[in-house]
Design a protein around this motif. Structure first.
Motif, short mmCIF file in Angstrom:
data_model
loop_
_atom_site.label_atom_id
_atom_site.label_comp_id
_atom_site.label_asym_id
_atom_site.label_seq_id
_atom_site.Cartn_x
_atom_site.Cartn_y
_atom_site.Cartn_z
N GLU A 93 0.84 -1.11 -0.16
CA GLU A 93 -0.02 0.01 -0.08
C GLU A 93 0.73 1.36 -0.07
O GLU A 93 0.65 2.06 -0.73
CB GLU A 93 -0.94 0.02 1.35
N THR A 94 1.97 1.31 0.72
CA THR A 94 2.82 2.44 1.08
C THR A 94 3.45 2.69 -0.23
O THR A 94 3.78 3.90 -0.68
CB THR A 94 3.56 2.54 2.12
N VAL A 95 3.92 1.66 -0.89
CA VAL A 95 4.95 1.84 -2.20
C VAL A 95 4.17 2.30 -3.23
O VAL A 95 4.30 3.28 -3.79
CB VAL A 95 5.51 0.32 -2.58
N LEU A 96 2.84 1.56 -3.70
CA LEU A 96 2.27 1.88 -4.77
C LEU A 96 1.43 3.27 -4.59
O LEU A 96 1.49 4.24 -5.69
CB LEU A 96 1.01 0.87 -4.81
N HIS A 97 0.88 3.69 -3.40
CA HIS A 97 0.38 4.74 -3.19
C HIS A 97 1.16 5.88 -3.05
O HIS A 97 0.97 7.12 -3.25
CB HIS A 97 -0.84 4.72 -2.17
N GLY A 98 2.71 5.46 -2.43
CA GLY A 98 3.61 6.43 -2.49
C GLY A 98 4.03 7.22 -3.95
O GLY A 98 4.25 8.33 -4.36
N TRP A 99 3.72 6.14 -4.92
CA TRP A 99 4.24 6.43 -6.41
C TRP A 99 3.05 7.39 -6.59
O TRP A 99 3.21 8.18 -7.62
CB TRP A 99 4.39 5.11 -7.16
N ASP A 100 1.71 7.10 -6.57
CA ASP A 100 0.59 7.70 -6.76
C ASP A 100 0.70 9.16 -6.32
O ASP A 100 0.48 10.20 -7.11
CB ASP A 100 -0.66 7.11 -6.39
N LEU A 101 0.93 9.16 -5.17
CA LEU A 101 1.15 10.83 -4.62
C LEU A 101 2.65 11.18 -5.27
O LEU A 101 2.20 12.74 -5.64
CB LEU A 101 1.48 10.69 -3.06
#
Length: 235
Positions: free
Chosen positions: A152-160
């Protein structure tokens, strides 16, 4: 099989980097759109921070019976109840509503800071074989549930990062955890064959981005699935 220490270390690094970003957001930045429509940066930040809080929620609940079959980190991302239209709608609307009630742009960052402090202390007391039940009823090893929080933190970190127009802050250790979930069942030689441009040194991030819809690189889904690549249902 994931190593608990390695997973916790990767998650801690991602949380630290994300916290710094969220604490520094401006009111202009938090209303920028993201690829996770209809979420803006504020709503996506709220969702990402909330997903980490679910670990503490699970730890406060009852442990599953030792006789119950466990759901793996990859098995968590199958398109069943947790990613049904009804659950997705509630997830989307809940994040939008919580973001609308924020005190200021930095509030998700402050919530993340406090949540991780409490969770870090709690994890130090939990055994390597600790089992939990997720809010969707999945019996899991705590380690495997933490792996999903890294995802979650990696993928949404990329999204952000993409929404903010910034260079990704995700570290290599966390990317390797996600890479293990997505490509762990693939023979490295086969991976080089089906993703020749992404399987070399430094290609882990690009490969994960490609198969999670966070890249313009075209992929042959059928060929990748045949090779053992896991396409995660992400809501």
């Amino acid at each position: 099989m994931f190593d608990r220490f390695a997973v916790e270390s990767a998650l801690a690094a991602e949380v630290s980097a994300l916290e710094e970003v969220l604490l520094g957001l401006s009111e202009t930045e938090v209303v920028l759109p993201t690829r996770c429509v209809p979420w803006d940066v504020a709503a996506l930040a709220v969702h990402t921070v909330g997903s980490l809080h679910q670990v503490m929620v699970a730890l406060e609940g009852e442990a599953p019976s030792v006789s119950e079959p466990l759901v793996s980190a990859a098995g968590y991302y199958v398109p069943e109840v947790r990613f049904s239209p009804e659950v997705n709608a509630a997830r989307v609307e809940g994040a939008v509503e919580r973001a609308a009630r924020r005190e200021d742009a930095a509030e998700p960052g402050r919530v993340l800071r406090e949540s991780w402090r409490a969770l870090g202390r709690r994890l130090a007391d939990e055994s390597a074989d600790r089992r939990i039940v997720t809010r969707h009823g999945d019996p899991m090893l705590l380690t495997d549930f933490l792996v999903t929080r890294v995802v979650e933190t990696v993928l949404h970190g990329w999204d952000l990062a993409d929404a903010l127009g910034r260079e990704p802050w995700t570290a290599g250790a966390a990317v390797e955890v996600v890479h293990g979930v997505v490509f762990g069942a693939v023979d490295p030689r086969e991976l080089r064959r089906v993703l020749p441009d992404l399987a070399g040194p430094g290609g882990a991030s690009a490969a994960v981005r490609a198969v999670t819809g966070r890249s313009d690189s075209p992929v042959d889904r059928a060929a990748l699935e045949a090779a053992g690549v896991r396409f995660l249902a992400l809501g």
